[in-house]
Write an enzyme that holds these catalytic residues in place. Structure first.
Site, PDB file in Angstrom:
ATOM      1  N   ASP A 167       0.825  -1.213   0.000  1.00 48.27           N
ATOM      2  CA  ASP A 167       0.000   0.000   0.000  1.00 48.27           C
ATOM      3  C   ASP A 167       0.855   1.257   0.000  1.00 48.27           C
ATOM      4  OD1 ASP A 167       0.895  -0.346   2.597  1.00 48.27           O
ATOM      5  OD2 ASP A 167      -1.060  -0.825   3.423  1.00 48.27           O
TER       6      ASP A 167
ATOM      7  N   ASN B 206      -8.345  -1.949  13.694  1.00 50.88           N
ATOM      8  CA  ASN B 206      -9.727  -2.185  13.268  1.00 50.88           C
ATOM      9  C   ASN B 206      -9.843  -3.419  12.360  1.00 50.88           C
ATOM     10  OD1 ASN B 206      -8.591  -1.322  10.901  1.00 50.88           O
ATOM     11  ND2 ASN B 206      -9.853   0.517  10.671  1.00 50.88           N
TER      12      ASN B 206
ATOM     13  N   HIS C  11      -7.939  -4.063   9.685  1.00 52.34           N
ATOM     14  CA  HIS C  11      -7.605  -3.885   8.259  1.00 52.34           C
ATOM     15  C   HIS C  11      -6.339  -4.666   7.894  1.00 52.34           C
ATOM     16  CE1 HIS C  11      -5.180   0.071   9.138  1.00 52.34           C
ATOM     17  NE2 HIS C  11      -4.300  -0.874   8.864  1.00 52.34           N
TER      18      HIS C  11
ATOM     19  N   GLU D  34      -9.849  -1.178   4.591  1.00 56.43           N
ATOM     20  CA  GLU D  34     -10.555  -0.834   5.822  1.00 56.43           C
ATOM     21  C   GLU D  34     -11.824  -1.675   5.972  1.00 56.43           C
ATOM     22  OE1 GLU D  34      -9.016   0.853   7.920  1.00 56.43           O
ATOM     23  OE2 GLU D  34      -8.576   2.913   7.352  1.00 56.43           O
TER      24      GLU D  34
HETATM   25  C1  GLP Z   1      -0.861   0.334   8.449  1.00 46.07           C
HETATM   26  C2  GLP Z   1      -0.526  -0.304   7.099  1.00 46.07           C
HETATM   27  C3  GLP Z   1      -0.741  -1.770   7.139  1.00 46.07           C
HETATM   28  C4  GLP Z   1      -0.188  -2.246   8.441  1.00 46.07           C
HETATM   29  C5  GLP Z   1      -1.103  -1.827   9.544  1.00 46.07           C
HETATM   30  C6  GLP Z   1      -0.553  -2.022  10.921  1.00 46.07           C
HETATM   31  O1  GLP Z   1      -1.659   1.433   8.352  1.00 46.07           O
HETATM   32  N1  GLP Z   1      -1.219   0.225   6.000  1.00 46.07           N
HETATM   33  O2  GLP Z   1      -0.159  -2.391   6.021  1.00 46.07           O
HETATM   34  O3  GLP Z   1      -0.091  -3.639   8.451  1.00 46.07           O
HETATM   35  O4  GLP Z   1      -1.541  -0.512   9.341  1.00 46.07           O
HETATM   36  O5  GLP Z   1       0.418  -1.072  11.209  1.00 46.07           O
HETATM   37  P1  GLP Z   1       1.319  -1.147  12.504  1.00 46.07           P
HETATM   38  O6  GLP Z   1       2.197  -2.321  12.350  1.00 46.07           O
HETATM   39  O7  GLP Z   1       2.084   0.151  12.515  1.00 46.07           O
HETATM   40  O8  GLP Z   1       0.414  -1.282  13.674  1.00 46.07           O
END
Ligand code: GLP
Length: 256
Positions: free
Chosen positions: A72, A141, A143, A148
């Site tokens: 992403d 959440n 995702h 989302e």
């Molecule tokens: C982010 C990314 C995801 C990631 C998730 C968890 O926003 N877009 O690809 O896996 O949210 O992030 P984190 O590891 O910082 O909690």
């Protein structure tokens, strides 16, 4: 939860869980050097990237024949922007490993035609034979990537709006700057095309999301629950992220 659903591997702490994922990447590339790897960003993945850089420096792994696709990117951020996932990946991994530059694939958040950019990326993944080993984090959440809650389980790479909670969770990386409101993300349906999926979750703030995804049912409100539709997905958690799941389901590993 179905009998053929994902597996759950619980390691003692975040470092061990990250090392396990790193080791699986190394093992996969040892067996098939030209594997297409799906890479993810986020705080959870930082120790995985560091582990892979250390393994590369030890001479334990080469990425020279591999191909990578990141999951992403924020809309509006050029690849050179320091808060872009492209920049994050360069700093964390690509600048310190031997990926062939033409084999690194990143979504361009600064692309003038975002729909065309999403289509280009999906097509490139298809041409590469889809992902062999997909690494995923999970949002609080539920995702995956930036899919989302509410994302269609068969969704493909596309532009999405970020939820207020996701923007708040990612605010720290932006300092005084505003967190973008939109992103490009590989879709849930695209993720499910991967041959194998490892979802890494660490820390207590992920416990509810992991539990909802693990317990099912499969529903768009919990995007990570889609992993139940995949024949070879594994939730790799530390004890804290797995803490809302009955220990009867835990498979333990010493992390090797
Ligand atoms: C982010 C990314 C995801 C990631 C998730 C968890 O926003 N877009 O690809 O896996 O949210 O992030 P984190 O590891 O910082 O909690």
């Amino acid at each position: 939860m179905t009998a053929a659903g994902p597996t759950l591997l619980v390691l003692d702490d975040a470092a061990q869980a990250a090392a396990y994922v790193g080791q699986e990447v190394v093992r996969t590339l040892a067996q098939a050097p030209a594997t297409v790897i799906g890479l993810a960003t986020g705080a959870t993945m930082r120790p995985v990237h560091a582990w892979l850089v250390a393994a590369h420096r030890r001479g334990d792994v080469s990425f020279a024949a591999a191909t990578s696709f990141n999951l992403d990117e924020y809309v509006g951020l050029e690849p050179q922007h320091p808060c872009s996932f492209a920049a994050t990946m360069r700093t964390a991994l690509f600048d310190h490993a031997d990926f062939a530059p033409g084999h690194i694939h990143l979504l361009d958040g600064g692309a003038p035609d975002l729909a065309a950019e999403a289509e280009r990326y999906e097509a490139a993944m298809g041409r590469a034979g889809w992902i062999g080993l997909q690494l995923l984090g999970i949002g609080r959440n539920g995702h995956i990537g930036f899919n989302e809650p509410g994302s269609a389980l068969e969704s493909v790479t596309r532009v999405v709006s970020l939820s207020p909670e996701t923007r708040a969770a990612n605010r720290a990386a932006f300092g005084a700057e505003t967190v973008p409101e939109r992103a490009l993300t590989v879709g849930i349906g695209t993720i499910l095309r991967a041959s194998r999926i490892l979802l890494l979750a660490t820390g207590p703030e992920k416990a509810d999301a992991v539990s909802a995804a693990w317990a099912g049912p499969i529903r768009p409100q919990c995007p990570a629950s889609a992993l139940h539709l995949h024949p070879a997905a594994c939730f790799v958690c530390d004890r804290q992220a797995a803490s809302a799941i009955d220990q009867a389901f835990w498979t333990r590993s010493t992390g090797r």
